[in-house]
Motif scaffolding. Structure first.
Motif, short mmCIF file in Angstrom:
data_model
loop_
_atom_site.label_atom_id
_atom_site.label_comp_id
_atom_site.label_asym_id
_atom_site.label_seq_id
_atom_site.Cartn_x
_atom_site.Cartn_y
_atom_site.Cartn_z
N VAL A 107 0.82 -1.21 0.00
CA VAL A 107 0.00 0.00 0.00
C VAL A 107 0.86 1.26 0.00
O VAL A 107 0.50 2.25 -0.63
CB VAL A 107 -0.99 -0.02 1.19
CG1 VAL A 107 -1.78 1.26 1.26
CG2 VAL A 107 -1.94 -1.20 1.06
N MET A 111 -10.60 6.93 -0.98
CA MET A 111 -10.08 5.74 -0.28
C MET A 111 -9.28 6.15 0.96
O MET A 111 -9.36 5.47 1.99
CB MET A 111 -9.22 4.89 -1.22
CG MET A 111 -10.01 4.14 -2.26
SD MET A 111 -11.23 3.03 -1.53
CE MET A 111 -10.18 1.88 -0.66
N SER A 166 -10.87 4.87 4.41
CA SER A 166 -10.04 3.94 5.19
C SER A 166 -9.63 4.56 6.52
O SER A 166 -9.51 3.86 7.52
CB SER A 166 -8.82 3.49 4.38
OG SER A 166 -8.03 4.58 4.00
N TYR A 167 -9.46 5.89 6.56
CA TYR A 167 -9.18 6.56 7.82
C TYR A 167 -10.37 6.44 8.77
O TYR A 167 -10.21 6.15 9.96
CB TYR A 167 -8.84 8.03 7.56
CG TYR A 167 -8.72 8.84 8.82
CD1 TYR A 167 -7.59 8.74 9.62
CD2 TYR A 167 -9.73 9.70 9.21
CE1 TYR A 167 -7.47 9.46 10.79
CE2 TYR A 167 -9.62 10.44 10.38
CZ TYR A 167 -8.50 10.32 11.15
OH TYR A 167 -8.40 11.05 12.31
N TYR A 186 -12.73 4.13 8.70
CA TYR A 186 -12.87 2.72 9.08
C TYR A 186 -11.84 2.35 10.14
O TYR A 186 -12.15 1.62 11.09
CB TYR A 186 -12.71 1.83 7.85
CG TYR A 186 -12.83 0.36 8.18
CD1 TYR A 186 -14.05 -0.20 8.53
CD2 TYR A 186 -11.71 -0.46 8.16
CE1 TYR A 186 -14.16 -1.54 8.85
CE2 TYR A 186 -11.80 -1.80 8.48
CZ TYR A 186 -13.03 -2.33 8.82
OH TYR A 186 -13.13 -3.65 9.15
N MET A 187 -10.63 2.86 10.00
CA MET A 187 -9.58 2.58 10.97
C MET A 187 -10.01 3.02 12.37
O MET A 187 -9.75 2.33 13.35
CB MET A 187 -8.30 3.32 10.55
CG MET A 187 -7.11 3.06 11.40
SD MET A 187 -5.74 4.12 10.93
CE MET A 187 -6.28 5.67 11.62
N SER A 235 -6.42 -0.98 14.44
CA SER A 235 -6.14 0.24 13.69
C SER A 235 -4.66 0.34 13.32
O SER A 235 -4.31 0.99 12.34
CB SER A 235 -6.58 1.48 14.46
OG SER A 235 -5.88 1.59 15.67
N LEU A 257 -4.18 -1.27 10.01
CA LEU A 257 -5.01 -0.59 9.01
C LEU A 257 -4.55 0.82 8.69
O LEU A 257 -5.00 1.41 7.72
CB LEU A 257 -6.47 -0.57 9.46
CG LEU A 257 -7.18 -1.91 9.48
CD1 LEU A 257 -8.58 -1.77 10.05
CD2 LEU A 257 -7.22 -2.50 8.08
N PHE A 277 -3.46 1.93 5.04
CA PHE A 277 -4.37 2.29 3.95
C PHE A 277 -4.57 3.80 3.81
O PHE A 277 -4.38 4.34 2.72
CB PHE A 277 -5.69 1.54 4.07
CG PHE A 277 -5.55 0.09 3.77
CD1 PHE A 277 -5.50 -0.36 2.46
CD2 PHE A 277 -5.44 -0.84 4.79
CE1 PHE A 277 -5.34 -1.70 2.17
CE2 PHE A 277 -5.28 -2.18 4.51
CZ PHE A 277 -5.22 -2.61 3.20
N PRO A 278 -4.93 4.53 4.87
CA PRO A 278 -5.04 5.98 4.67
C PRO A 278 -3.70 6.64 4.34
O PRO A 278 -3.64 7.59 3.55
CB PRO A 278 -5.61 6.50 5.99
CG PRO A 278 -5.51 5.41 6.96
CD PRO A 278 -5.38 4.14 6.20
#
Length: 160
Positions: free
Chosen positions: A58, A103, A107-108, A110-111, A127, A130, A133-134
């Motif tokens: 990523v 995204m 993704s932030y 969701y984290m 987190s 994860l 991703f952000p």
């Protein structure tokens, strides 16, 4: 200045990705070695190696996009008039910019929603893995924005 920033971010993200891949190799080697030597390996080694692979992939997406390494079909661009070509390239750029920004944002968010769950092996907040991703999509957004729609992305950039 813009070109320097693009080159620096590209090198930095690819360098970190390469270090993570090297770390994954060491963890996997140690896991296999310890299974044969000691009969088992810590369960958290596999989990850490998995997260490092995700981080490496990523974090490198922005740099790969800048260098033109993503698979892309440009047959249509080569067969149309220069005006239509610029329109198509701008459309692709704006869609990439919007998707990368979306995204990074989603993704932030969701984290933050899974921060109270723990990973099974490492027992750290979900987190933590994860966050890649952000950060990765944020770098992609920034590099797409800095690069602009009409600066050509080709593999020949690697030869400079």
């Amino acid at each position: 200045m813009r070109r320097f920033l693009i080159d620096w971010l590209t090198r930095a993200t690819l360098g970190v990705s390469a270090l993570l891949v090297g770390g994954v190799s060491l963890f996997i080697f140690y896991g296999v070695f310890s299974r044969y030597l000691f009969g088992s390996s810590p369960i958290w080694f596999d989990e850490l190696a998995r997260y490092m692979i995700i981080y490496a992939a990523v974090l490198g997406i922005g740099a790969v996009w800048v260098k033109g390494g993503h698979m892309r079909v440009d047959v249509l661009e080569r067969k149309v008039s220069p005006t239509l070509r610029k329109t198509i390239i701008f459309y692709q750029w704006i869609v990439t910019l919007i998707l990368a920004g979306a995204m990074a944002w989603f993704s932030y968010k969701y984290m933050g929603k899974v921060s109270f769950f723990k990973t099974p092996g490492l027992q750290v907040s979900r987190s933590l893995p994860l966050i890649s991703f952000p950060v990765g999509f944020g770098f992609l957004f920034l590099l797409v924005l800095l690069k602009g729609p009409f600066e050509k992305r080709t593999q020949s950039d690697d030869l400079k």
